[in-house]
Motif scaffolding. Sequence first.
Motif, PDB file in Angstrom:
ATOM      1  N   UNK A 210       0.650  44.948  14.699  1.00  0.00           N
ATOM      2  CA  UNK A 210      -0.195  45.056  13.510  1.00  0.00           C
ATOM      3  C   UNK A 210       0.034  46.405  12.820  1.00  0.00           C
ATOM      4  N   UNK A 211       0.026  47.478  13.612  1.00  0.00           N
ATOM      5  CA  UNK A 211       0.175  48.812  13.017  1.00  0.00           C
ATOM      6  C   UNK A 211       1.570  48.989  12.422  1.00  0.00           C
ATOM      7  N   UNK A 212       2.588  48.383  13.035  1.00  0.00           N
ATOM      8  CA  UNK A 212       3.950  48.490  12.501  1.00  0.00           C
ATOM      9  C   UNK A 212       4.046  47.763  11.151  1.00  0.00           C
ATOM     10  N   UNK A 213       3.438  46.568  11.056  1.00  0.00           N
ATOM     11  CA  UNK A 213       3.482  45.842   9.773  1.00  0.00           C
ATOM     12  C   UNK A 213       2.758  46.627   8.680  1.00  0.00           C
ATOM     13  N   UNK A 214       1.689  47.319   9.067  1.00  0.00           N
ATOM     14  CA  UNK A 214       0.937  48.091   8.054  1.00  0.00           C
ATOM     15  C   UNK A 214       1.725  49.335   7.634  1.00  0.00           C
ATOM     16  N   UNK A 215       2.392  49.977   8.600  1.00  0.00           N
ATOM     17  CA  UNK A 215       3.106  51.225   8.307  1.00  0.00           C
ATOM     18  C   UNK A 215       4.444  50.965   7.604  1.00  0.00           C
ATOM     19  N   UNK A 216       5.055  49.825   7.922  1.00  0.00           N
ATOM     20  CA  UNK A 216       6.414  49.533   7.429  1.00  0.00           C
ATOM     21  C   UNK A 216       6.376  48.224   6.613  1.00  0.00           C
ATOM     22  N   UNK A 217       5.956  48.286   5.363  1.00  0.00           N
ATOM     23  CA  UNK A 217       5.770  47.046   4.583  1.00  0.00           C
ATOM     24  C   UNK A 217       7.057  46.261   4.351  1.00  0.00           C
ATOM     25  N   UNK A 218       8.225  46.921   4.556  1.00  0.00           N
ATOM     26  CA  UNK A 218       9.486  46.175   4.345  1.00  0.00           C
ATOM     27  C   UNK A 218       9.891  45.339   5.564  1.00  0.00           C
ATOM     28  N   UNK A 219       9.112  45.420   6.637  1.00  0.00           N
ATOM     29  CA  UNK A 219       9.359  44.492   7.758  1.00  0.00           C
ATOM     30  C   UNK A 219       8.897  43.112   7.292  1.00  0.00           C
ATOM     31  N   UNK A 220       9.838  42.158   7.311  1.00  0.00           N
ATOM     32  CA  UNK A 220       9.509  40.852   6.737  1.00  0.00           C
ATOM     33  C   UNK A 220       8.820  39.945   7.749  1.00  0.00           C
ATOM     34  N   UNK A 221       9.013  40.235   9.047  1.00  0.00           N
ATOM     35  CA  UNK A 221       8.578  39.281  10.069  1.00  0.00           C
ATOM     36  C   UNK A 221       8.472  40.032  11.393  1.00  0.00           C
ATOM     37  N   UNK A 222       7.554  39.596  12.252  1.00  0.00           N
ATOM     38  CA  UNK A 222       7.533  40.160  13.616  1.00  0.00           C
ATOM     39  C   UNK A 222       7.236  39.063  14.626  1.00  0.00           C
ATOM     40  N   UNK A 223       8.006  39.052  15.709  1.00  0.00           N
ATOM     41  CA  UNK A 223       7.756  38.148  16.836  1.00  0.00           C
ATOM     42  C   UNK A 223       7.091  38.946  17.944  1.00  0.00           C
ATOM     43  N   UNK A 224       5.945  38.468  18.413  1.00  0.00           N
ATOM     44  CA  UNK A 224       5.223  39.159  19.493  1.00  0.00           C
ATOM     45  C   UNK A 224       5.499  38.426  20.806  1.00  0.00           C
ATOM     46  N   UNK A 225       6.166  39.094  21.734  1.00  0.00           N
ATOM     47  CA  UNK A 225       6.448  38.536  23.055  1.00  0.00           C
ATOM     48  C   UNK A 225       5.456  39.119  24.059  1.00  0.00           C
ATOM     49  N   UNK A 226       4.771  38.258  24.783  1.00  0.00           N
ATOM     50  CA  UNK A 226       3.759  38.743  25.726  1.00  0.00           C
ATOM     51  C   UNK A 226       3.641  37.736  26.868  1.00  0.00           C
ATOM     52  N   UNK A 235      -3.982  38.313  20.301  1.00  0.00           N
ATOM     53  CA  UNK A 235      -3.026  38.853  19.321  1.00  0.00           C
ATOM     54  C   UNK A 235      -2.908  37.890  18.139  1.00  0.00           C
ATOM     55  N   UNK A 236      -2.879  36.588  18.449  1.00  0.00           N
ATOM     56  CA  UNK A 236      -2.757  35.567  17.396  1.00  0.00           C
ATOM     57  C   UNK A 236      -3.935  35.698  16.419  1.00  0.00           C
ATOM     58  N   UNK A 237      -5.117  35.948  16.932  1.00  0.00           N
ATOM     59  CA  UNK A 237      -6.292  36.103  16.046  1.00  0.00           C
ATOM     60  C   UNK A 237      -6.256  37.452  15.338  1.00  0.00           C
ATOM     61  N   UNK A 238      -5.831  38.497  16.053  1.00  0.00           N
ATOM     62  CA  UNK A 238      -5.816  39.829  15.449  1.00  0.00           C
ATOM     63  C   UNK A 238      -4.811  39.936  14.301  1.00  0.00           C
ATOM     64  N   UNK A 239      -3.758  39.106  14.336  1.00  0.00           N
ATOM     65  CA  UNK A 239      -2.737  39.180  13.289  1.00  0.00           C
ATOM     66  C   UNK A 239      -2.768  37.957  12.371  1.00  0.00           C
ATOM     67  N   UNK A 240      -3.875  37.236  12.377  1.00  0.00           N
ATOM     68  CA  UNK A 240      -3.957  35.996  11.583  1.00  0.00           C
ATOM     69  C   UNK A 240      -3.700  36.269  10.104  1.00  0.00           C
ATOM     70  N   UNK A 241      -4.050  37.462   9.626  1.00  0.00           N
ATOM     71  CA  UNK A 241      -3.902  37.770   8.192  1.00  0.00           C
ATOM     72  C   UNK A 241      -2.444  37.703   7.723  1.00  0.00           C
ATOM     73  N   UNK A 242      -1.474  37.784   8.664  1.00  0.00           N
ATOM     74  CA  UNK A 242      -0.061  37.802   8.256  1.00  0.00           C
ATOM     75  C   UNK A 242       0.550  36.406   8.146  1.00  0.00           C
ATOM     76  N   UNK A 243      -0.196  35.369   8.524  1.00  0.00           N
ATOM     77  CA  UNK A 243       0.321  33.999   8.425  1.00  0.00           C
ATOM     78  C   UNK A 243       1.649  33.869   9.169  1.00  0.00           C
ATOM     79  N   UNK A 244       2.648  33.238   8.499  1.00  0.00           N
ATOM     80  CA  UNK A 244       3.942  32.975   9.151  1.00  0.00           C
ATOM     81  C   UNK A 244       4.768  34.234   9.392  1.00  0.00           C
ATOM     82  N   UNK A 245       4.337  35.368   8.848  1.00  0.00           N
ATOM     83  CA  UNK A 245       5.104  36.617   9.074  1.00  0.00           C
ATOM     84  C   UNK A 245       5.063  37.049  10.539  1.00  0.00           C
TER      85      UNK A 245
END
Length: 341
Positions: A210-226, A235-245
């Motif tokens: 979440x913090x990386x997407x906010x700090x680096x707006x040119x990141x188009x997509x992030x995959x979270x492996x856990x 994590x899915x709920x915490x990053x819901x605002x990004x949709x398919x990103x």
Amino acid sequence: MNDPIYETLVLPIEDGTVALPDDGALFLRARTGFPSLPTAQVLCEQSFRPAYDALIRSGFTLRDTNDGRAFGLTLVLPQRQRDENRALLARAVMSTRDGGIVMAAQSNTQGAKTFENELEALAGNVTSLSKNKCRVFWARIDQSQVDSDLLEAWLANDAPHRNDAGYLSRPGLFAWDRIDAGSQKLIDHLPADLSGRAADLGAGFGYLADAALKRCPKLTHIDLYEAEQRALDLARENLAEYGDRAQFLWADVTRGVTGDYDVIISNPPFHVDREDRSDIGQAFIRAAAGALKSGGQLFMVANRHLPYEDTLKAAFKSVKMLADTGGYKIIQAIGPQAKRK
Ligand SMILES: C[S@@+](CC[C@H](N)C(=O)[O-])C[C@H]1O[C@@H](n2cnc3c(N)ncnc32)[C@H](O)[C@@H]1O
């Protein structure tokens, strides 16, 4: 590998003191071990991917959802965090029919007696046995005698809630009630102009991603492996605002990651239970190198004593220490060595 807590848990079954019911037992936070339990008679539940995969490989059946079935025997292996363990006992009692048994084990150094007292407080009637510097203890369940206020309170304490930083979290997750100082430092050192597709290896409840997407707006997509489903679900709920990103993958990163990422960020795990395991962080570094494009970059944070330099140098063309501060090292590794075919 030796697992004295598991070995102690199965002792009463091995010596015939506690019988495996004909219609099967439930095993919460199950893991494989020696002597093995009969795979056909034990239904397992495990949300940590490496242990889940090991159980599947050994032939056990895993349940993904609780269908409300009540068992004649429920086995419990504890985790590290007290509130998560109390909730495990509460769930074990709820999953056991009248006259059935809840049985758990813990090592003496990790609070076996306290854990036993907690089962006693919840359900009464506890019998115990000491071996291997551990205790196994069990209670015969009479649902009319269960302390239902305690049971509700323990379930409530384990439920997801917002931590002080505003993220949904729950007991037992890494730095569950705060932002980890190392992860915060990694974000502080992340170049704001990073772009392209990213991955976060060992994403927890999603802070770094979440913090990386906010700090680096040119990141188009992030995959979270856990590996821990309890973390990934939040994590899915915490990053819901990004949709398919943002995408969420329940995975054991030590087995490698398939990808073609521009950027990977990670605060790798370095413990299993209470044991220091730098080999896991080293496997994360190799997984990152295997999943980056040829010019891709890994940004990671680690406690400064952890021996990652040789692995980084073997896997990447260039390795740079961005900061060495407050007991943490922030590392940038660029351009993985040629991928093996
Ligand atoms: C040090 S924590 C970092 C969490 C989060 N990224 C943060 O910075 O707050 C490492 C995470 O890796 C996860 N993990 C442990 N072993 C793993 C494995 N084999 N594969 C994937 N994730 C794993 C843990 O559950 C934990 O959430």
